[in-house]
Design a protein around this motif. Structure first.
Motif, PDB file in Angstrom:
ATOM      1  N   THR A 121      24.604  53.907  46.379  1.00 21.66           N
ATOM      2  CA  THR A 121      23.751  52.875  46.184  1.00 21.66           C
ATOM      3  C   THR A 121      23.463  51.379  46.073  1.00 21.66           C
ATOM      4  OG1 THR A 121      21.486  54.454  47.344  1.00 21.66           O
ATOM      5  CG2 THR A 121      20.645  51.926  46.769  1.00 21.66           C
ATOM      6  N   GLU A 122      23.856  51.801  44.685  1.00 25.67           N
ATOM      7  CA  GLU A 122      24.279  50.272  44.063  1.00 25.67           C
ATOM      8  C   GLU A 122      25.589  49.861  43.877  1.00 25.67           C
ATOM      9  OE1 GLU A 122      24.972  50.584  39.554  1.00 25.67           O
ATOM     10  OE2 GLU A 122      26.971  51.557  39.767  1.00 25.67           O
ATOM     11  N   TYR A 123      26.692  50.630  44.483  1.00 23.85           N
ATOM     12  CA  TYR A 123      27.892  49.899  44.925  1.00 23.85           C
ATOM     13  C   TYR A 123      27.371  49.285  46.153  1.00 23.85           C
ATOM     14  CZ  TYR A 123      32.324  49.568  47.540  1.00 23.85           C
ATOM     15  OH  TYR A 123      33.671  49.413  48.417  1.00 23.85           O
ATOM     16  N   LEU A 124      26.917  50.033  47.016  1.00 22.74           N
ATOM     17  CA  LEU A 124      26.311  48.684  48.134  1.00 22.74           C
ATOM     18  C   LEU A 124      25.570  47.356  47.945  1.00 22.74           C
ATOM     19  CD1 LEU A 124      25.908  52.143  51.196  1.00 22.74           C
ATOM     20  CD2 LEU A 124      27.746  50.919  51.115  1.00 22.74           C
ATOM     21  N   MET A 125      24.605  48.237  47.232  1.00 23.12           N
ATOM     22  CA  MET A 125      23.778  46.672  47.310  1.00 23.12           C
ATOM     23  C   MET A 125      24.594  45.830  46.525  1.00 23.12           C
ATOM     24  SD  MET A 125      20.897  47.321  47.835  1.00 23.12           S
ATOM     25  CE  MET A 125      19.343  46.172  46.678  1.00 23.12           C
ATOM     26  N   VAL A 126      25.605  46.127  45.484  1.00 26.34           N
ATOM     27  CA  VAL A 126      26.275  44.858  44.787  1.00 26.34           C
ATOM     28  C   VAL A 126      27.582  44.056  45.892  1.00 26.34           C
ATOM     29  CG1 VAL A 126      27.941  44.279  43.220  1.00 26.34           C
ATOM     30  CG2 VAL A 126      25.364  45.395  42.324  1.00 26.34           C
ATOM     31  N   HIS A 127      27.877  45.283  46.514  1.00 25.96           N
ATOM     32  CA  HIS A 127      29.030  44.829  46.927  1.00 25.96           C
ATOM     33  C   HIS A 127      28.703  44.101  48.589  1.00 25.96           C
ATOM     34  CE1 HIS A 127      31.873  46.303  44.289  1.00 25.96           C
ATOM     35  NE2 HIS A 127      32.460  46.361  44.695  1.00 25.96           N
ATOM     36  N   TYR A 128      27.459  44.304  49.392  1.00 26.29           N
ATOM     37  CA  TYR A 128      27.198  44.201  50.102  1.00 26.29           C
ATOM     38  C   TYR A 128      25.552  43.423  50.110  1.00 26.29           C
ATOM     39  CZ  TYR A 128      30.801  45.736  52.835  1.00 26.29           C
ATOM     40  OH  TYR A 128      32.737  46.156  53.208  1.00 26.29           O
ATOM     41  N   PRO A 129      25.000  42.578  49.394  1.00 27.79           N
ATOM     42  CA  PRO A 129      24.064  42.281  49.190  1.00 27.79           C
ATOM     43  C   PRO A 129      23.060  41.113  50.046  1.00 27.79           C
ATOM     44  CG  PRO A 129      25.789  40.425  48.378  1.00 27.79           C
ATOM     45  CD  PRO A 129      26.445  41.323  48.819  1.00 27.79           C
ATOM     46  N   ARG A 130      23.211  41.631  51.184  1.00 31.65           N
ATOM     47  CA  ARG A 130      22.825  40.770  52.559  1.00 31.65           C
ATOM     48  C   ARG A 130      22.307  42.137  53.237  1.00 31.65           C
ATOM     49  NH1 ARG A 130      24.797  34.721  52.580  1.00 31.65           N
ATOM     50  NH2 ARG A 130      23.425  33.840  51.315  1.00 31.65           N
ATOM     51  N   ASP A 327      34.750  39.644  43.053  1.00 32.40           N
ATOM     52  CA  ASP A 327      34.470  40.163  41.388  1.00 32.40           C
ATOM     53  C   ASP A 327      33.539  40.792  41.642  1.00 32.40           C
ATOM     54  OD1 ASP A 327      37.093  39.903  41.707  1.00 32.40           O
ATOM     55  OD2 ASP A 327      37.173  38.087  40.239  1.00 32.40           O
ATOM     56  N   PRO A 328      33.020  41.934  42.534  1.00 29.65           N
ATOM     57  CA  PRO A 328      31.454  41.852  42.494  1.00 29.65           C
ATOM     58  C   PRO A 328      30.937  43.146  40.468  1.00 29.65           C
ATOM     59  CG  PRO A 328      31.848  42.909  44.194  1.00 29.65           C
ATOM     60  CD  PRO A 328      33.330  42.573  43.521  1.00 29.65           C
ATOM     61  N   VAL A 329      30.597  43.099  40.108  1.00 26.02           N
ATOM     62  CA  VAL A 329      30.379  44.095  39.217  1.00 26.02           C
ATOM     63  C   VAL A 329      28.903  44.801  39.034  1.00 26.02           C
ATOM     64  CG1 VAL A 329      29.908  44.400  36.805  1.00 26.02           C
ATOM     65  CG2 VAL A 329      31.471  42.482  37.432  1.00 26.02           C
ATOM     66  N   VAL A 330      28.846  46.434  39.219  1.00 25.17           N
ATOM     67  CA  VAL A 330      27.619  46.731  39.760  1.00 25.17           C
ATOM     68  C   VAL A 330      27.261  47.564  38.225  1.00 25.17           C
ATOM     69  CG1 VAL A 330      28.168  48.473  41.043  1.00 25.17           C
ATOM     70  CG2 VAL A 330      29.151  49.208  39.143  1.00 25.17           C
ATOM     71  N   PRO A 331      25.647  47.534  38.558  1.00 28.59           N
ATOM     72  CA  PRO A 331      24.572  47.468  37.579  1.00 28.59           C
ATOM     73  C   PRO A 331      24.768  48.023  36.471  1.00 28.59           C
ATOM     74  CG  PRO A 331      23.371  47.164  39.096  1.00 28.59           C
ATOM     75  CD  PRO A 331      24.370  47.117  39.671  1.00 28.59           C
ATOM     76  N   SER A 332      25.478  49.314  36.404  1.00 27.70           N
ATOM     77  CA  SER A 332      25.546  50.881  35.670  1.00 27.70           C
ATOM     78  C   SER A 332      27.024  50.042  34.420  1.00 27.70           C
ATOM     79  CB  SER A 332      26.434  51.781  36.187  1.00 27.70           C
ATOM     80  OG  SER A 332      27.124  51.571  36.743  1.00 27.70           O
ATOM     81  N   ASP A 333      28.160  49.355  34.820  1.00 26.83           N
ATOM     82  CA  ASP A 333      28.773  48.148  34.211  1.00 26.83           C
ATOM     83  C   ASP A 333      28.373  47.189  32.819  1.00 26.83           C
ATOM     84  OD1 ASP A 333      31.227  46.706  33.386  1.00 26.83           O
ATOM     85  OD2 ASP A 333      32.187  47.448  35.220  1.00 26.83           O
ATOM     86  N   PRO A 334      28.831  47.798  31.561  1.00 28.76           N
ATOM     87  CA  PRO A 334      28.340  46.996  30.901  1.00 28.76           C
ATOM     88  C   PRO A 334      28.759  45.445  30.900  1.00 28.76           C
ATOM     89  CG  PRO A 334      29.792  48.723  29.770  1.00 28.76           C
ATOM     90  CD  PRO A 334      29.863  49.413  31.604  1.00 28.76           C
ATOM     91  N   LYS A 335      29.340  45.123  31.957  1.00 26.68           N
ATOM     92  CA  LYS A 335      29.647  44.027  31.812  1.00 26.68           C
ATOM     93  C   LYS A 335      28.526  42.945  33.109  1.00 26.68           C
ATOM     94  CE  LYS A 335      33.941  44.300  32.431  1.00 26.68           C
ATOM     95  NZ  LYS A 335      35.284  44.367  33.375  1.00 26.68           N
TER      96      LYS A 335
END
Lengths: 348, 230
Positions: A121-130, A327-335
């Motif tokens: 889910t986080e991958y999809l939400m960040v890579h396709y935010p709309r 270059d999307p970054v997911v919430p679980s990434d420290p960056k």
């Protein structure tokens, strides 16, 4: 509770009228529901460590698991680290059933399910935010649905334990060999002749195969940590190609685009004919662009003005909904440094 | 440019665009064909839709010190059913929030130190699927939790039937559950996973009115009911 519908040969039904069909073994694995686990609940309900499963199942030892060639091969095939114990892998291959000798994977599968659903889910939400919520759910299901996970387990080479006790006895097979195969309750193995399940129920075989993937993910988390589990999910689940653009189906594209422009405070969309050829022939082609002010939102072509306009609106909607940041970054990434919070799709 | 292309260009027609410059916003009794005045329908229970302090006060008080932008807080409180989905709503925030919350809870439950012989490297997976695990994920428990923290005082949504008072039947429980999850989703997307974990631990799982407290109350009631039945 799901309803199990059966149709008997000879009964007049629109679906089976004058149709002779063969009962395949695949259909026999459907059951009204999967066995529900029973628990020993501690006096302090929030003392999570004291919860236990009722029953007398015993844990598999690593020594026993090491004697199962299927288990060792699967461990090597998945390139699991040494720290991932064979006993855990053996438990991952034990689906919940009445009278199981060994501890089953029910809890592990739930744990793994939560992990895989969150990371996808986080991958999809960040890579396709709309992405509209409906498509988001469909995409999540395409990545982590039971059918997909069962397919992944089959690709891993997981085998179902289809041999009967008699067959094992006749070939003098050591009992540890069964640990390397997926054990589950093969329900309705001897159904009444001429009866088959046509819809409903739970596909136990599919659920069992899917539970293996979820349990292995839980095992990776237990033995190797959260980062390893996340990497494992990326390698085995998210790496699969799913074409999200094919999941859209717009009923009223022009109306949806108008509402979207209104909500986003853009000028109302206008369709303009950009090019045409063969208007008076049997195969004309029209190219129409959809504009909001001076910005072109989308373009489409068709054999009629209406078709071209509709395609242009669909194109414009897809351009909006399938937006991907660089270059999307997911919430679980420290960056991670925040991402677009979308207002969700417009409602028609 | 060849003749054919030139001919094609000459035949391009630009459609005239009509722009409505004057719009009458109708107030009072509904009349077919007339555009309603938004200030008439953009309100629920006396609260007018917007980022006014009175709308956001309860959520902001709960969130402190995890501040979120006003627009995001308003989106958290807005359901898809409000204003025909024409305002930003919370379904995707609730979706990712629910996934994250469930995942966090399952990790926390399984990580509690255990003497269970079936624990895998210290993780007691046997707690998952238990009544307490289900209760923590249930909308009914989260509704009680939200009610205790006044999170459902101001919600922008349209009930399917305004005459139904029972929150379980009217849909209020589900809408409130979405708000509880959307808050987690908003913190997660704004501030990242580490902050969201601390947020859940501090705001959802600590204190007298925590999710854990209501979860165990629900399970105790369920077990008592089952005992009476048997």
């Amino acid at each position: 509770m799901s309803i199990l519908r059966i149709v008997q040969k000879g009964i007049r039904s629109p679906n089976v009228l004058s149709r002779s069909f063969t009962v395949s073994k695949q259909n026999w694995t459907y059951a009204p529901s999967v066995v529900t686990p029973k628990f020993i609940v501690p006096a302090d309900l929030t003392s999570f460590g004291d919860y236990k499963r009722a029953g007398s199942q015993i844990p598999v030892t690593n020594a026993d698991a090491a004697k199962a060639p299927g288990l060792v091969a699967l461990h090597a095939r998945l390139q699991l680290p040494e720290s991932f114990e064979l006993a855990t892998l053996a438990r991952s291959l034990t689906f919940i059933a009445e009278g199981n000798q060994y501890a089953d994977n029910a809890g592990m599968a739930l744990f793994g399910k939560n992990l895989v659903k969150y990371y996808v889910t986080e991958y999809l939400m960040v890579h396709y935010p709309r992405l509209p919520a409906v498509i988001l759910r469909a995409a999540l299901n395409a990545y982590t649905g039971e059918e997909t996970l069962a397919q992944i387990a089959r690709e891993w080479g997981v085998e179902a334990d289809n041999k009967s006790e008699m067959e094992k006895f006749l070939v003098d097979e050591p009992k540890e060999f069964s640990l390397g195969r997926l054990s589950f309750d093969k329900v309705d193995t001897n159904p009444e002749r001429g009866v088959t399940v046509v819809e409903g129920g739970v596909n136990v075989q599919q659920a069992a195969f899917a539970s293996v993937v979820k349990s292995v993910i839980a095992g990776v988390h237990a033995h190797n940590g959260a980062d390893a589990a996340k990497q494992f999910i990326h390698d085995h689940v998210i790496s699969r190609h799913i074409d999200i653009s094919q999941m859209f189906q717009f009923q009223f594209p022009t109306r949806e685009l108008t509402n979207l422009c209104s909500r986003q405070s853009l000028e109302p969309p206008v369709a303009r004919l950009l090019a045409e050829t063969g208007r008076l022939t049997v195969s004309p082609v029209f190219v129409i662009g959809i504009f909001s002010g001076s910005s072109k939102l989308g373009e489409g072509q068709g054999n009629s003005l209406l078709e071209a306009k509709s395609r242009a609106a669909v194109n414009a909607l897809k351009n909006y909904y399938l937006y991907r940041p660089i270059d999307p970054v997911v919430p679980s990434d420290p960056k991670y440094d925040g991402s677009l919070i979308d207002g969700s799709a417009v409602v028609i | 440019m060849n003749t054919r292309a030139m001919f094609a260009l000459q035949n391009v027609r630009v459609a005239p665009t009509l722009t409505r410059t004057l719009v009458h916003l109708h107030s009072g009794k509904r009349v077919a064909g007339l555009k309603r005045n938004p200030s008439e329908y953009l309100k629920v229970g006396g609260y007018e839709y917007g980022v006014q302090a009175e709308n956001l006060q309860f959520v902001k008080a709960f969130l402190a010190p995890y501040a979120l932008p006003d627009e995001v807080v308003l989106q958290v409180l807005t359901h898809k059913s409000f204003a025909h989905g024409n305002k930003p709503y919370n379904d995707k925030l609730a979706y990712i929030g629910s996934r994250f919350l469930n995942n966090f809870l399952s990790i926390r439950e399984a990580s509690t130190s255990s003497t269970n012989a079936h624990a895998v490297n210290g993780l007691n997976f046997d707690v998952l699927g238990s009544p307490i695990d289900k209760s923590l994920a249930s909308p009914a428990t989260r509704y009680l939790f939200a009610k205790a923290h006044n999170l459902n005082k101001v919600l922008f949504w349209a009930a399917r039937d305004a005459t139904i008072d029972n929150p379980h039947r009217s849909g209020e429980v589900k809408i409130t559950n979405d708000v509880v999850c959307a808050l987690v989703g908003a913190v997660l997307l704004q501030k990242g996973e580490a902050v969201a974990q601390t947020f859940i631990q501090e705001k959802y799982l600590t204190g007298e009115h925590s999710l854990l407290a209501y979860g165990s109350k629900c399970v105790a009631a369920l077990l008592k009911h089952q005992e009476l039945q048997s």
